[in-house]
Motif scaffolding. Structure first.
Motif, short mmCIF file in Angstrom:
data_model
loop_
_atom_site.label_atom_id
_atom_site.label_comp_id
_atom_site.label_asym_id
_atom_site.label_seq_id
_atom_site.Cartn_x
_atom_site.Cartn_y
_atom_site.Cartn_z
N SER A 57 0.84 -1.21 0.00
CA SER A 57 0.00 0.00 0.00
C SER A 57 0.86 1.25 0.00
O SER A 57 0.62 2.19 -0.75
CB SER A 57 -0.93 0.02 1.22
OG SER A 57 -1.89 -1.00 1.14
N ILE A 58 1.89 1.26 0.85
CA ILE A 58 2.78 2.42 0.91
C ILE A 58 3.42 2.66 -0.45
O ILE A 58 3.48 3.80 -0.92
CB ILE A 58 3.88 2.22 1.98
CG1 ILE A 58 3.28 2.34 3.38
CG2 ILE A 58 5.02 3.22 1.80
CD1 ILE A 58 4.24 2.02 4.51
N THR A 90 -0.22 -2.29 -15.50
CA THR A 90 1.07 -2.84 -15.95
C THR A 90 2.22 -1.91 -15.58
O THR A 90 3.30 -2.38 -15.22
CB THR A 90 1.08 -3.10 -17.47
OG1 THR A 90 0.65 -1.92 -18.15
CG2 THR A 90 0.16 -4.26 -17.83
N ARG A 91 1.99 -0.62 -15.65
CA ARG A 91 3.05 0.33 -15.27
C ARG A 91 3.33 0.23 -13.77
O ARG A 91 4.48 0.25 -13.34
CB ARG A 91 2.66 1.75 -15.64
CG ARG A 91 3.73 2.76 -15.28
CD ARG A 91 3.44 4.12 -15.89
NE ARG A 91 4.49 5.06 -15.55
CZ ARG A 91 4.36 6.02 -14.65
NH1 ARG A 91 3.20 6.20 -14.04
NH2 ARG A 91 5.35 6.83 -14.39
N LEU A 92 2.26 0.15 -12.98
CA LEU A 92 2.44 -0.01 -11.53
C LEU A 92 3.23 -1.27 -11.24
O LEU A 92 4.15 -1.27 -10.42
CB LEU A 92 1.09 -0.06 -10.82
CG LEU A 92 0.38 1.25 -10.57
CD1 LEU A 92 -1.03 0.99 -10.03
CD2 LEU A 92 1.17 2.11 -9.60
N ARG A 93 2.87 -2.35 -11.89
CA ARG A 93 3.55 -3.64 -11.64
C ARG A 93 5.03 -3.56 -11.99
O ARG A 93 5.88 -4.09 -11.27
CB ARG A 93 2.86 -4.74 -12.43
CG ARG A 93 3.48 -6.10 -12.17
CD ARG A 93 2.46 -7.16 -11.94
NE ARG A 93 3.13 -8.39 -11.54
CZ ARG A 93 3.25 -9.45 -12.31
NH1 ARG A 93 2.69 -9.48 -13.50
NH2 ARG A 93 3.89 -10.51 -11.88
N VAL A 130 6.30 -7.15 -6.78
CA VAL A 130 4.89 -7.36 -6.45
C VAL A 130 4.28 -8.34 -7.45
O VAL A 130 4.54 -8.25 -8.65
CB VAL A 130 4.08 -6.03 -6.42
CG1 VAL A 130 3.93 -5.42 -7.80
CG2 VAL A 130 2.71 -6.24 -5.79
N SER A 131 3.50 -9.28 -6.95
CA SER A 131 2.83 -10.21 -7.85
C SER A 131 1.55 -9.55 -8.38
O SER A 131 1.03 -8.59 -7.79
CB SER A 131 2.46 -11.50 -7.11
OG SER A 131 1.44 -11.24 -6.14
N THR A 168 -4.20 -5.19 -3.33
CA THR A 168 -3.84 -3.91 -2.74
C THR A 168 -4.65 -2.78 -3.36
O THR A 168 -5.21 -1.93 -2.64
CB THR A 168 -2.33 -3.65 -2.90
OG1 THR A 168 -1.61 -4.70 -2.27
CG2 THR A 168 -1.94 -2.31 -2.30
N LEU A 169 -4.74 -2.76 -4.68
CA LEU A 169 -5.51 -1.72 -5.35
C LEU A 169 -6.99 -1.77 -4.97
O LEU A 169 -7.61 -0.74 -4.73
CB LEU A 169 -5.34 -1.82 -6.87
CG LEU A 169 -3.98 -1.39 -7.40
CD1 LEU A 169 -3.79 -1.85 -8.84
CD2 LEU A 169 -3.82 0.12 -7.29
N ARG A 170 -7.54 -2.96 -4.89
CA ARG A 170 -8.96 -3.10 -4.49
C ARG A 170 -9.18 -2.59 -3.07
O ARG A 170 -10.17 -1.90 -2.79
CB ARG A 170 -9.41 -4.55 -4.60
CG ARG A 170 -9.65 -4.99 -6.01
CD ARG A 170 -10.13 -6.42 -6.08
NE ARG A 170 -10.29 -6.82 -7.47
CZ ARG A 170 -10.36 -8.07 -7.87
NH1 ARG A 170 -10.29 -9.06 -6.99
NH2 ARG A 170 -10.51 -8.35 -9.15
#
Length: 134
Positions: A35-36, A51-54, A60-61, A68-70
């Motif tokens: 989350s942080i 995809t950019r976040l990943r 992160v899986s 986390t996003l949800r």
């Protein structure tokens, strides 16, 4: 800004040290490792696709990032926008509430960068002491 309880008309006695307190749950959420990093990335670079976040959050899986996003969306910290394109495009961004976390997270990030060497040295010292005991 204080939150007024709709039923009693008073400010709830939030106590993050008390089991079951909603403020404790919130601290658990925003203090979670992923989350942080998600909040920091969105705060630093603005709206982003999954995809950019990943790619930016090394390690992160897909499942953990989705969870986390949800959770952040449920807490009102992240907004998920679906664009009706082919293929469908989804972007995530901080809500106004989520943006209020930018400064505290920036301070924590700066602290960690400033003190990483000290923490690593303390860990080595601790590990050496423990090895001597065993």
């Amino acid at each position: 800004m204080e939150t007024i309880d709709d039923v009693t008309g008073t400010t709830p006695p939030w106590d993050p040290y008390a089991r079951g307190c909603p403020s404790r749950d919130l601290l658990d959420r925003i203090g979670d490792k992923w989350s942080i990093l998600v909040l920091g990335e969105l705060g630093e670079h603005g709206a982003s696709r999954f995809t950019r976040l990943r790619k930016r959050l090394s390690g992160v899986s897909e499942k953990m990032l989705t969870q986390t996003l949800r959770a952040l969306e449920r807490d009102g910290l992240v907004l998920r926008t679906v664009f009706p394109t082919v293929p469908v495009r989804v972007e995530y961004e901080l809500t106004p509430l989520g943006r209020t976390l930018r400064e505290p997270l920036k301070v924590l990030t700066e602290w960690s960068l400033r003190h990483t060497a000290e923490v690593l040295a303390a860990r080595e010292e601790y590990d050496a002491r423990i090895e001597q005991v065993n």
